[in-house]
Design a protein around this motif. Structure first.
Motif, PDB file in Angstrom:
ATOM      1  N   GLN A 293      50.399 -21.446  52.765  1.00  0.00           N
ATOM      2  CA  GLN A 293      50.166 -20.591  51.584  1.00  0.00           C
ATOM      3  C   GLN A 293      51.413 -20.580  50.709  1.00  0.00           C
ATOM      4  N   TYR A 294      52.563 -20.386  51.341  1.00  0.00           N
ATOM      5  CA  TYR A 294      53.826 -20.394  50.582  1.00  0.00           C
ATOM      6  C   TYR A 294      54.010 -21.740  49.882  1.00  0.00           C
ATOM      7  N   ARG A 295      53.704 -22.813  50.616  1.00  0.00           N
ATOM      8  CA  ARG A 295      53.851 -24.168  50.069  1.00  0.00           C
ATOM      9  C   ARG A 295      52.990 -24.359  48.825  1.00  0.00           C
ATOM     10  N   GLN A 296      51.834 -23.695  48.828  1.00  0.00           N
ATOM     11  CA  GLN A 296      50.913 -23.798  47.687  1.00  0.00           C
ATOM     12  C   GLN A 296      51.185 -22.737  46.621  1.00  0.00           C
ATOM     13  N   LYS A 297      52.373 -22.106  46.722  1.00  0.00           N
ATOM     14  CA  LYS A 297      52.805 -21.103  45.739  1.00  0.00           C
ATOM     15  C   LYS A 297      51.939 -19.838  45.777  1.00  0.00           C
ATOM     16  N   ILE A 298      51.315 -19.591  46.936  1.00  0.00           N
ATOM     17  CA  ILE A 298      50.590 -18.331  47.138  1.00  0.00           C
ATOM     18  C   ILE A 298      51.568 -17.344  47.764  1.00  0.00           C
ATOM     19  N   TYR A 299      51.593 -16.126  47.273  1.00  0.00           N
ATOM     20  CA  TYR A 299      52.595 -15.142  47.688  1.00  0.00           C
ATOM     21  C   TYR A 299      52.524 -14.844  49.187  1.00  0.00           C
ATOM     22  N   VAL A 300      53.710 -14.822  49.826  1.00  0.00           N
ATOM     23  CA  VAL A 300      53.869 -14.342  51.205  1.00  0.00           C
ATOM     24  C   VAL A 300      55.036 -13.359  51.198  1.00  0.00           C
ATOM     25  N   ALA A 301      54.850 -12.176  51.755  1.00  0.00           N
ATOM     26  CA  ALA A 301      55.911 -11.159  51.758  1.00  0.00           C
ATOM     27  C   ALA A 301      57.138 -11.685  52.504  1.00  0.00           C
ATOM     28  N   PRO A 302      58.346 -11.392  52.015  1.00  0.00           N
ATOM     29  CA  PRO A 302      59.573 -11.944  52.620  1.00  0.00           C
ATOM     30  C   PRO A 302      59.727 -11.656  54.106  1.00  0.00           C
ATOM     31  N   ARG A 303      59.415 -10.428  54.541  1.00  0.00           N
ATOM     32  CA  ARG A 303      59.601 -10.107  55.962  1.00  0.00           C
ATOM     33  C   ARG A 303      58.588 -10.849  56.836  1.00  0.00           C
ATOM     34  N   VAL A 304      57.398 -11.078  56.317  1.00  0.00           N
ATOM     35  CA  VAL A 304      56.412 -11.862  57.060  1.00  0.00           C
ATOM     36  C   VAL A 304      56.933 -13.292  57.205  1.00  0.00           C
ATOM     37  N   MET A 305      57.432 -13.832  56.100  1.00  0.00           N
ATOM     38  CA  MET A 305      57.995 -15.182  56.101  1.00  0.00           C
ATOM     39  C   MET A 305      59.128 -15.278  57.117  1.00  0.00           C
TER      40      MET A 305
END
Length: 757
Positions: free
Chosen positions: A311-323
């Motif tokens: 999701q992050y790779r596709q520029k879909i938002y992921v919350a920083p702490r989850v990441m």
């Protein structure tokens, strides 16, 4: 005692003109039987203004946490300390969970502190029904009762969170009943993605995390039960976040319930893998569990985590702490062949499309750099931020893979060099590539093929960035040099150039973060490169003076460490600057502690660093009597401030300063400090007697005639030693006290024979 009079007194506490009288009124009635239950009733009266109810909740919390338990009389003849009457305590126990269930947010948090305190004091003895009562509300058909019940259960689990296994059996027994109930509740709510439902799910995960984060009771969490929970957690990580959340500003999204529940889910996964599921890295009681865990869950969990990264790779938002937690999990997985086989096929893509973008200078970095460089520095150098940062997690994962998996490093370095060599490369991408190279410098310097090329890589690709128009790339160049500080330079001119570039960056760069990075890089080069010391020697005065300015501007503890290194390395050069440096450091210390120092951990750490730097200067200057006389007055001002403000956090460092000042001579002013030390000891300094001992020893031995000239001096030492030896504060302090008395007898033969007590 009427409800109305309590309400009016609480309302008056919010009026600055009437506060003192109102607080006095409440103090007069708070010991009356029935007061605490009545105050709880006031707090829960919905018809009253919220500020009045909040004031009541805070006052109730203070009364109950201070006076819940019965206390013994300390000295015969003293009045019996107040404690809440058992009749009132029983009423509170009977009603506090219902109060938490019905309370609004701000009040609920105060009541949770109360219930936590009651559990510590009364469970299971006087409150054996607690688990049963919580269970009744969790099983209720009324959803409005669930959150309050879960928050109460959370407080119960938190009380036992860090207890030893034998001390938490009472919790394990209770959770044997509770876990199935909250599992049933979370399973029932999984399909409901409403905010209220997701907040309840988050609260259940918080309970589960607190229960297992320090100890995994395998008799309660059997393989079957554990597997059920892992499946729920996997589903929470895997399920999409509602589309409407994308309409919320990115800065606010991490606080949304849907991201908070994912944060706790990934937090649990990372913690379980690290503490219980990583064969070879666990304590013996978890060996069998770790082998089972790795094989049973690696495939499924890693697949879900890679979906999050995709999701992050596709520029879909992921919350920083989850990441961050996702990357922490994978970092653990790199070490094990079984989990690595699931990661390996995707890892190069992960490096190029996830880790690399995270390690590039970001929009948030840029905004902070330009609007608040001091805050940028604080964030970048805050060790606590490192535990929360997805950037540091990315850097750590990359380092682990590069050092443990042979095929990773070669491909990653090829990619990094490709980015750097690209014509018209985006400065932010160049920053990311240099970040990747610096992150694995330690690995590169251990492998011959890279070690031989490292020097020319620095010359060709890092040195030119010291003149880049982008400040963040100039800072990155310093950062990379710092990480390659152990490189054995074949060409002495290349080392000289590295030092010259770094020195110029510290002394001349317009951007504060660049000067900070340059200072730290310079320290590391001087420490690790034998010839660096002589190259820098002619320039040490402007370097130290600029470093003092940067320390004042940033209040950075890292830079006080740099200063201490320079002081110890260039003793002769420092002697001509010592007074100017000490004046600067004392002035900076005064500005750092201006206000309430206890509210800022960073300021406290910086202040301690400044005091340690002052002590370092005194230590290296101890043989220069004229300079020490000039330094004494400056340092005495600092000592006076600490004593007057009674900043106990700095007492140890302050006593070290007194010791350094008295090592060679004891001036009239320092004898005044001796009297101040006695006053401090009498008030609250007995716990610091061991740290005080070296300075007291100096007063006796360095200027014995002056010590004996005033009979009060001997009396003071005797009284302090007598107090310590009769206060039962530990053998260490008692031995120091006895030693001090022995020193007087040996140091003053025949001169204290007339003294008797």
């Amino acid at each position: 005692m009427e409800v109305n009079s309590i309400v009016e007194a609480l309302r008056a506490t919010m009026d600055i003109n009437n506060r003192e009288q109102a607080e006095k009124q409440l103090h007069e009635v708070h010991k009356i039987i029935g007061f605490s239950p009545l105050l709880l009733q006031v707090v829960m009266t919905e018809q009253l203004d919220m500020p009045v109810r909040q004031a009541g909740a805070i006052y109730l919390k203070n009364v109950l946490t201070q006076s819940w338990q019965e206390k013994e009389v300390e000295n015969p003849g003293d009045p019996v300390p107040f404690s809440v009457h058992e009749q009132d305590r029983q009423q509170i126990r009977d009603n506090v969970i219902e109060a938490i269930i019905h309370a609004a947010g701000p009040i609920r948090s105060q009541l949770c502190v109360i219930v936590s305190h009651i559990i510590k004091c009364d469970y299971p003895g006087r409150w054996a029904v607690l688990p049963e009562k919580i269970a009744t509300f969790i099983q209720s058909e009324n959803p409005m009762q669930w959150m309050g019940a879960l928050m109460t259960l959370y407080q119960m689990v938190k009380v036992y969170e860090y207890k030893r296994p034998d001390e938490r059996k009472i919790l394990d027994d209770a959770m044997g009943i509770m876990l199935p109930l909250i599992y049933q509740r979370i399973s029932f709510m999984m399909q409901d993605q409403s905010e209220a439902s997701v907040l309840l799910q988050k609260q259940i995960l918080k309970i589960y995390y607190a229960f297992i984060q320090n100890f995994l009771p395998q008799d309660v969490l059997t393989k079957e039960v554990f597997t059920q929970w892992m499946e729920v957690i996997r589903q929470i990580v895997d399920r999409p976040v509602p589309e409407e959340t994308t309409q919320i500003d990115e800065d606010e999204r991490p606080e949304l319930a849907w991201w908070k529940v994912k944060k706790w889910a990934t937090h649990i996964l990372a913690r379980v893998f690290e503490r219980y599921g990583s064969p070879g890295n666990v304590t013996k009681e978890y060996n069998a569990f770790a082998e089972w865990y790795l094989k049973a869950f690696s495939g499924g969990i890693i697949a879900v985590l890679f979906k999050v990264l995709d999701q992050y790779r596709q520029k879909i938002y992921v919350a920083p702490r989850v990441m961050q937690q996702v990357l922490n999990y994978l970092n653990q997985g790199v070490s094990h062949a079984f989990s690595w086989k699931y990661m390996k096929p995707h890892f190069q893509t992960l490096i190029q499309e996830v880790l690399f973008p995270l390690m590039c200078h970001s929009d948030e970095d840029d905004e902070l750099w330009n609007t608040d460089p001091q805050e940028y520095i604080r964030v970048k150098y805050d060790v606590f931020e490192d535990f929360l940062s997805p950037v540091i997690a990315a850097q750590t994962l990359f380092y682990s893979a590069a050092s443990k998996r042979k095929e990773v490093l070669q491909k990653a370095m090829g990619f990094s060099m490709q980015v750097i060599n690209e014509p018209n490369v985006n400065p932010r991408q160049k920053d990311g590539a240099l970040h990747m190279i610096g992150a694995v410098a330690e690995v590169l310097l251990k492998r011959k093929i890279y070690k031989d090329q490292a020097e020319m890589m620095l010359v060709n690709h890092v040195y030119p960035e010291f003149t880049n128009e982008s400040g963040f790339l100039r800072a990155r160049a310093c950062w990379v040099l710092k990480h390659f500080c152990e490189l054995k330079f074949k060409n002495e001119n290349n080392l000289r150039q590295a030092l010259e570039l770094t020195r110029n960056a510290l002394c001349s760069d317009k951007d504060l973060p660049v000067r900070v990075e340059a200072a730290i890089a310079l320290q590391m080069l001087i420490t690790e490169q034998e010839k660096a010391k002589q190259f820098i020697q002619p320039h040490i005065k402007p370097i130290i003076l600029e470093l003092l300015n940067v320390i004042r501007e940033t209040e950075s503890d890292d830079l006080t460490t740099v200063m201490q290194r320079l002081v110890c390395t260039y003793v002769e050069e420092v002697s001509t600057l010592a007074v100017e440096m000490m004046t600067h450091l004392a002035s900076t210390f005064a500005s750092v502690i201006d206000g309430d120092i206890s509210e800022s951990e960073e300021k406290s750490i910086t202040a301690l660093g400044l005091l340690n730097t002052m002590e370092t200067i005194l230590t290296v200057m101890e043989d220069q009597k004229e300079i020490m006389l000039q330094l004494e007055g400056i340092v005495l001002n600092v000592i006076g401030v600490i004593m007057q403000k009674e900043i106990m956090d700095f007492y140890e460092e302050m006593l070290s300063l007194v010791y350094s000042l008295t090592s060679g001579h004891v001036s009239v002013h320092l004898w005044q400090v001796f009297q101040m030390l006695h006053t401090m000891f009498q008030k609250d300094g007995i716990d610091y007697f061991t740290e005080m001992m070296p300075a007291l020893h100096n007063y006796i031995t360095v200027d014995t005639p002056a010590f004996l000239a005033n009979p009060e001096h001997v009396q003071i030492i005797y009284n302090m030693c007598k107090t310590v030896m009769s206060a039962d504060i530990g053998e260490d302090a008692e031995c120091h006290a006895a030693k001090l008395l022995e020193v007087i007898i040996l140091q003053c033969p025949g001169q204290v024979d007339h003294v008797s007590y």
